[in-house]
Design a protein around this motif. Structure first.
Motif, mmCIF file in Angstrom:
data_model
loop_
_atom_site.group_PDB
_atom_site.id
_atom_site.type_symbol
_atom_site.label_atom_id
_atom_site.label_comp_id
_atom_site.label_asym_id
_atom_site.label_seq_id
_atom_site.Cartn_x
_atom_site.Cartn_y
_atom_site.Cartn_z
ATOM 1 N N PHE A 56 -1.712 12.153 -0.004
ATOM 2 C CA PHE A 56 -1.937 11.712 -0.653
ATOM 3 C C PHE A 56 -2.136 12.457 -1.407
ATOM 4 O O PHE A 56 -3.485 13.494 -2.396
ATOM 5 C CB PHE A 56 -3.720 11.630 -0.350
ATOM 6 N N PRO A 57 -1.655 12.969 -2.716
ATOM 7 C CA PRO A 57 -0.589 14.070 -2.919
ATOM 8 C C PRO A 57 -1.848 13.644 -4.572
ATOM 9 O O PRO A 57 -2.761 12.313 -4.864
ATOM 10 C CB PRO A 57 0.887 13.578 -4.128
ATOM 11 N N HIS A 58 -2.574 14.691 -4.702
ATOM 12 C CA HIS A 58 -3.622 14.910 -6.143
ATOM 13 C C HIS A 58 -2.916 13.941 -7.417
ATOM 14 O O HIS A 58 -4.110 13.418 -7.889
ATOM 15 C CB HIS A 58 -4.518 16.637 -6.072
ATOM 16 N N SER A 59 -2.445 13.845 -7.818
ATOM 17 C CA SER A 59 -1.428 13.248 -8.899
ATOM 18 C C SER A 59 -1.846 11.464 -9.120
ATOM 19 O O SER A 59 -2.396 11.005 -9.537
ATOM 20 C CB SER A 59 0.091 13.472 -8.507
ATOM 21 N N THR A 60 -2.160 11.139 -7.002
ATOM 22 C CA THR A 60 -2.008 9.807 -7.254
ATOM 23 C C THR A 60 -3.896 9.270 -6.667
ATOM 24 O O THR A 60 -4.451 8.257 -7.348
ATOM 25 C CB THR A 60 -1.549 9.313 -5.981
ATOM 26 N N SER A 68 -12.157 3.904 -5.686
ATOM 27 C CA SER A 68 -10.712 2.663 -5.506
ATOM 28 C C SER A 68 -10.400 3.310 -4.329
ATOM 29 O O SER A 68 -10.215 4.155 -3.714
ATOM 30 C CB SER A 68 -9.325 4.057 -6.990
ATOM 31 N N GLN A 69 -9.319 1.651 -3.725
ATOM 32 C CA GLN A 69 -8.831 2.877 -3.012
ATOM 33 C C GLN A 69 -7.754 3.170 -3.222
ATOM 34 O O GLN A 69 -6.730 2.407 -3.852
ATOM 35 C CB GLN A 69 -8.310 1.001 -1.911
ATOM 36 N N VAL A 70 -6.716 4.529 -2.201
ATOM 37 C CA VAL A 70 -5.350 4.762 -2.675
ATOM 38 C C VAL A 70 -4.500 5.093 -1.568
ATOM 39 O O VAL A 70 -5.640 5.200 -0.426
ATOM 40 C CB VAL A 70 -6.273 6.514 -3.433
ATOM 41 N N PHE A 121 -4.398 4.685 3.737
ATOM 42 C CA PHE A 121 -4.852 4.157 2.312
ATOM 43 C C PHE A 121 -6.750 5.269 2.797
ATOM 44 O O PHE A 121 -7.013 5.074 3.804
ATOM 45 C CB PHE A 121 -5.334 3.015 2.209
ATOM 46 N N VAL A 122 -7.112 5.653 1.986
ATOM 47 C CA VAL A 122 -8.359 6.341 1.949
ATOM 48 C C VAL A 122 -9.035 5.673 0.210
ATOM 49 O O VAL A 122 -8.806 5.022 -0.392
ATOM 50 C CB VAL A 122 -8.342 7.485 1.961
ATOM 51 N N TYR A 123 -10.484 5.576 0.503
ATOM 52 C CA TYR A 123 -10.902 5.509 -0.567
ATOM 53 C C TYR A 123 -11.889 7.440 -0.989
ATOM 54 O O TYR A 123 -11.743 7.548 -0.723
ATOM 55 C CB TYR A 123 -12.703 4.535 -0.029
ATOM 56 N N ILE A 124 -11.734 7.276 -2.744
ATOM 57 C CA ILE A 124 -12.056 8.224 -3.661
ATOM 58 C C ILE A 124 -13.967 8.126 -4.289
ATOM 59 O O ILE A 124 -13.653 6.861 -4.605
ATOM 60 C CB ILE A 124 -11.051 8.653 -4.388
ATOM 61 N N LEU A 125 -14.148 8.740 -3.391
ATOM 62 C CA LEU A 125 -15.554 8.011 -3.670
ATOM 63 C C LEU A 125 -16.024 9.482 -4.400
ATOM 64 O O LEU A 125 -15.931 10.800 -4.571
ATOM 65 C CB LEU A 125 -16.640 8.299 -2.767
#
Ligand code: SAM
Length: 457
Positions: A56-60, A68-70, A121-125
């Protein structure tokens, strides 16, 4: 100045702030998001988070709403990628796992480049004390959420409170208490209200805590001091923190209690001479609420003895027994007689379920037919109670002949709702001892109280 992401994270992720990445239900990873300023560690995209669910590049992860789910990005890893391709056939949407880590140093021509989104995928919290507790780098045992949520309400921590905490350890309790005392207003270091005075005598832990508090923009709330509190007490540059709440997570809390007094007093309760320089770290006008946190009952006994000697009241002890319940559907109700009796083997279970489905279909058909008869008394009838087996499932007919698969299972056929407690590794954390130290009462205080409340005269 910018508010801590723990207190007011805004609506979207932003550069240089902490985010908690949720990899799975119990797996969280703290990440400080970096704006891309060119290639980093062999990734053309800049800073990249590598997980077993993909890269997961930080830009994403930047400038997106919290929660959000990334999706993972497939990265073309140049020479390293070629090495992988030699060894394995990889589909385009296979997430690139952290197997890149520890690989040979990338040359500029082998810089990783994001080419296509993949299925991991991951979630960003947004950071919260609870998520920080679950993901922080452990330097010591920490206080967990079930304990600190109870402790904070018992010691009356609320917006504007001034709390003394020792030792700071890994900062789990510190973060929770910082949020509890935050009053929602923009702050600066000179604000008097809403403070946590944290003490730690282990130098590397103190330094790490200081760094974290700075990075998390909590410096205006948390004041951390490098100190042996048994020996040197709780004053800050000779001034009283005027605390109304105290939390001691120390191996020997009884060694520190004589400093948390209203008068100069020695350990064991003996009055000490006061040359006028001694100050109490407690708020002189309000009751002070304390909690000590000790894993052994012998520590509790010594603490309680010292508390009694020093005039603490309302002493009691609590242990939080935290259990997590898993709620699920369990296929039961197949208690059918079979050749092997009432305890069917798995093969019997699937056979029994098939039979049961046939029975239900026939029963539903029967009731449908009944209801469609205009003269029928049964037109508004529900399933007859007599048709239910004692455990609530439908009474079976002797055989399942004519059974057809029911396309959409009625909910109750999907199983009865049951709950189980999950096996908890952490059953015993600590014993929590609570006590209250009332303000000292003298003629002056009495006169002031009466002046405020004349009906008392
Ligand atoms: N409450 C912390 C948390 O939630 O992360 C964990 C605290 S840890 C169990 C106990 C800490 O107390 C250790 O970091 C230790 O170095 C510190 N400590 C022990 N004796 C101390 C003393 N006399 N003065 C200050 N800190 C002390």
């Amino acid at each position: 100045s910018k508010t801590s992401p723990f207190l007011d994270p805004g609506l979207r992720t932003s550069p240089n702030t902490l985010a908690i990445v949720s990899l799975s239900r119990d797996n969280f990873q703290p990440v400080t998001l970096k704006q891309s300023t060119g290639a980093v560690d062999g990734y053309a995209e800049g800073a990249t988070l590598n997980t077993r669910f993909g890269s997961f590049p930080h830009s994403t992860l930047l400038d997106i709403p919290w929660g959000s789910q990334v999706r993972a990005s497939v990265v073309d890893t140049g020479s390293r990628g070629r090495k992988r391709r030699r060894n394995e056939v990889e589909s385009e949407d296979t997430p690139t796992p952290s197997q890149d880590e520890g690989d040979d140093k990338a040359t500029p021509s082998s810089l990783a480049k994001v080419v296509v989104a993949s299925s991991g995928f991951v979630y960003i919290l947004r950071p919260t004390p609870e998520l920080w507790t679950s993901s922080l780098p452990h330097r010591t045992q920490v206080v967990y959420t079930p304990d600190y949520s109870y402790i904070l309400q018992r010691i009356r921590a609320r917006p504007g409170s001034r709390i003394i905490e020792a030792g700071a350890g890994s900062g789990s309790f510190t973060h929770a208490s910082a949020r509890a005392v935050y009053d929602g207003y923009p702050r600066n270091a000179t604000d008097e209200k809403g403070k946590v005075f944290s003490f730690e005598f282990h130098k590397p832990r103190y330094e790490k805590m200081q760094e974290e508090i700075k990075n998390h923009l909590l410096e205006d709330i948390v004041h951390i001091t490098h100190r042996d509190v048994y020996r040197d007490g709780f004053l800050i540059d000779g001034k009283s923190p005027e605390a109304t709440a105290v939390f001691l997570d120390l191996p020997a809390p009884w060694e520190a209690l004589h400093h948390l007094s209203r008068r100069k007093i020695q350990k064991g309760g003996k009055e000490d001479d006061n040359d006028g320089s001694w100050k109490s770290p407690l708020d002189p006008k309000q009751s002070v609420y304390i909690c000590t946190f000790s894993p052994c009952i012998e520590q509790v006994t010594r603490t309680v003895t010292e508390m009694r000697t020093l005039g603490w009241t309302g002493i009691d002890m609590v242990e939080i027994a935290h259990k997590r319940f898993t709620v699920m559907r369990e296929r039961v109700g197949v208690n059918l007689p079979s050749e092997k009796g009432f305890n069917p083997t798995p093969a019997d279970v699937s056979e029994a379920v098939k039979k049961l489905k046939g029975d239900i279909r026939r029963t539903l058909d029967f009731h449908k037919a009944q209801q469609s008869r205009p003269d029928s008394e049964a037109s508004d009838s529900k399933m007859d109670v007599d048709e239910q087996a004692p455990n609530g499932s439908l009474k079976p007919t002797p055989n399942g002949e004519g059974a057809t698969e029911v396309d959409e299972e009625p909910t109750f056929l999907q199983g009865r709702i049951v709950h189980r407690t999950e096996t908890e590794l952490k059953t015993h954390t600590s014993y929590l001892v609570f006590a209250i130290l009332p303000p000292e009462w003298d003629e002056e205080a009495e006169a002031a109280a009466l002046a405020k409340w004349p009906c008392g005269k």
